[in-house]
Design a protein around this motif. Sequence first.
Motif, PDB file in Angstrom:
ATOM      1  N   SER A 296      35.624   1.974  11.050  1.00  0.00           N
ATOM      2  CA  SER A 296      34.990   2.520   9.839  1.00  0.00           C
ATOM      3  C   SER A 296      33.768   1.703   9.460  1.00  0.00           C
ATOM      4  O   SER A 296      33.567   1.338   8.299  1.00  0.00           O
ATOM      5  CB  SER A 296      36.005   2.559   8.689  1.00  0.00           C
ATOM      6  OG  SER A 296      37.062   3.435   8.993  1.00  0.00           O
TER       7      SER A 296
ATOM      8  N   TYR B 238      33.428   8.004   9.359  1.00  0.00           N
ATOM      9  CA  TYR B 238      33.217   8.592   8.028  1.00  0.00           C
ATOM     10  C   TYR B 238      33.252   7.541   6.918  1.00  0.00           C
ATOM     11  O   TYR B 238      34.092   6.652   6.920  1.00  0.00           O
ATOM     12  CB  TYR B 238      34.276   9.659   7.746  1.00  0.00           C
ATOM     13  CG  TYR B 238      34.129  10.311   6.390  1.00  0.00           C
ATOM     14  CD1 TYR B 238      33.108  11.231   6.164  1.00  0.00           C
ATOM     15  CD2 TYR B 238      34.983   9.985   5.349  1.00  0.00           C
ATOM     16  CE1 TYR B 238      32.954  11.819   4.915  1.00  0.00           C
ATOM     17  CE2 TYR B 238      34.833  10.568   4.098  1.00  0.00           C
ATOM     18  CZ  TYR B 238      33.813  11.482   3.886  1.00  0.00           C
ATOM     19  OH  TYR B 238      33.658  12.053   2.650  1.00  0.00           O
TER      20      TYR B 238
ATOM     21  N   THR C 175      28.561  10.465   7.152  1.00  0.00           N
ATOM     22  CA  THR C 175      28.613  11.573   6.200  1.00  0.00           C
ATOM     23  C   THR C 175      29.437  12.749   6.693  1.00  0.00           C
ATOM     24  O   THR C 175      29.615  13.720   5.965  1.00  0.00           O
ATOM     25  CB  THR C 175      27.182  12.078   5.884  1.00  0.00           C
ATOM     26  OG1 THR C 175      26.610  12.645   7.069  1.00  0.00           O
ATOM     27  CG2 THR C 175      26.305  10.942   5.389  1.00  0.00           C
ATOM     28  N   ARG C 176      29.909  12.689   7.936  1.00  0.00           N
ATOM     29  CA  ARG C 176      30.671  13.797   8.514  1.00  0.00           C
ATOM     30  C   ARG C 176      32.053  13.319   8.936  1.00  0.00           C
ATOM     31  O   ARG C 176      32.269  12.141   9.219  1.00  0.00           O
ATOM     32  CB  ARG C 176      29.940  14.374   9.729  1.00  0.00           C
ATOM     33  CG  ARG C 176      28.502  14.755   9.457  1.00  0.00           C
ATOM     34  CD  ARG C 176      28.358  15.849   8.403  1.00  0.00           C
ATOM     35  NE  ARG C 176      26.966  16.089   8.048  1.00  0.00           N
ATOM     36  CZ  ARG C 176      26.181  16.936   8.674  1.00  0.00           C
ATOM     37  NH1 ARG C 176      26.639  17.626   9.709  1.00  0.00           N
ATOM     38  NH2 ARG C 176      24.932  17.110   8.276  1.00  0.00           N
ATOM     39  N   SER C 177      32.970  14.247   9.020  1.00  0.00           N
ATOM     40  CA  SER C 177      34.327  13.917   9.419  1.00  0.00           C
ATOM     41  C   SER C 177      34.342  13.318  10.820  1.00  0.00           C
ATOM     42  O   SER C 177      33.745  13.871  11.750  1.00  0.00           O
ATOM     43  CB  SER C 177      35.198  15.179   9.391  1.00  0.00           C
ATOM     44  OG  SER C 177      36.513  14.904   9.832  1.00  0.00           O
ATOM     45  N   GLY C 178      35.001  12.199  10.969  1.00  0.00           N
ATOM     46  CA  GLY C 178      35.055  11.508  12.250  1.00  0.00           C
ATOM     47  C   GLY C 178      35.467  10.064  12.039  1.00  0.00           C
ATOM     48  O   GLY C 178      35.755   9.635  10.922  1.00  0.00           O
TER      49      GLY C 178
END
Length: 281
Positions: free
Chosen positions: A83, A111, A105-108
Amino acid sequence: MTFRIIYCLAVTVMLCSSCGKVYDLNGFDWEADVPPSDSVFNREIQILDLGANLPAGHQPLDDEDPMFFSLERFSSVGIGYRSTERWDISFSGMFRSTISGNNGTRSGFGYGTSAVGGIVVLDAAFDEVTQIPDDSQFQYPGQTGLDDQGALGAPLGHVVYTFFGNFLRPDKMKDSENPDPAVQAEVNKYQHMMYCLSQDMVKTFKDVHPLRPRTVIIKTAKGNYAKMETQSMYQGILDPMKMRRDKDIKMPVYSFRYVVVKAEERRFGFMINRPKLTVKL
């Protein structure tokens, strides 16, 4: 008063003994984030056998857990940093065949961080790619995995999967009905194979099955750009004709090559002005 002085002295000793280290509440030892050297830019870098000998703290926890890699530091990244913006690509999914970017900023996996990474896959050979695609073509965080040239996958994946047979090795599959256990053992070594769609691989099998090479364009977590070609998922083997499933060959173990350029350059052509660097992990 005496107790207060003793307590302050004890705290001071503990702080001094841990000087230079920062720990989170789970006891993770955080290292200082050092900016990458400019020597990483404008050169071809080849990574051999990522995943074969990962340092302590870098190994995935299980078969589905990702391994992380920093293109700008040409090194694996500890799983405790998932992260963060310290890695540029992750390898996950079946046989870790899915490569993903790092975008906060995106799911993954990245994030919630400041990472700005993304991915676009080109239907082109690594050496032919000289321009960086427009930002509108990137997917964020983006990913690439199995290619539909192997009859299953996305239109533009970086690897083909042969399933129970091997459409690229008919020389090995011709004995698939032979009942001899020794013959079947040899046939089995070439089933369920994963071949990276590199220039060399496509050229090797051009007379057997028509394939197209793939080049993965990566926007790094810090916003620079890289072009990347995966070459092998089998430890110690780059020659597609020698790739096989064997108890003595670790898989998935990645070998790949890439070039990183600074964001403002916007092209790969004519900018590779440093000698090639090969890193065996």
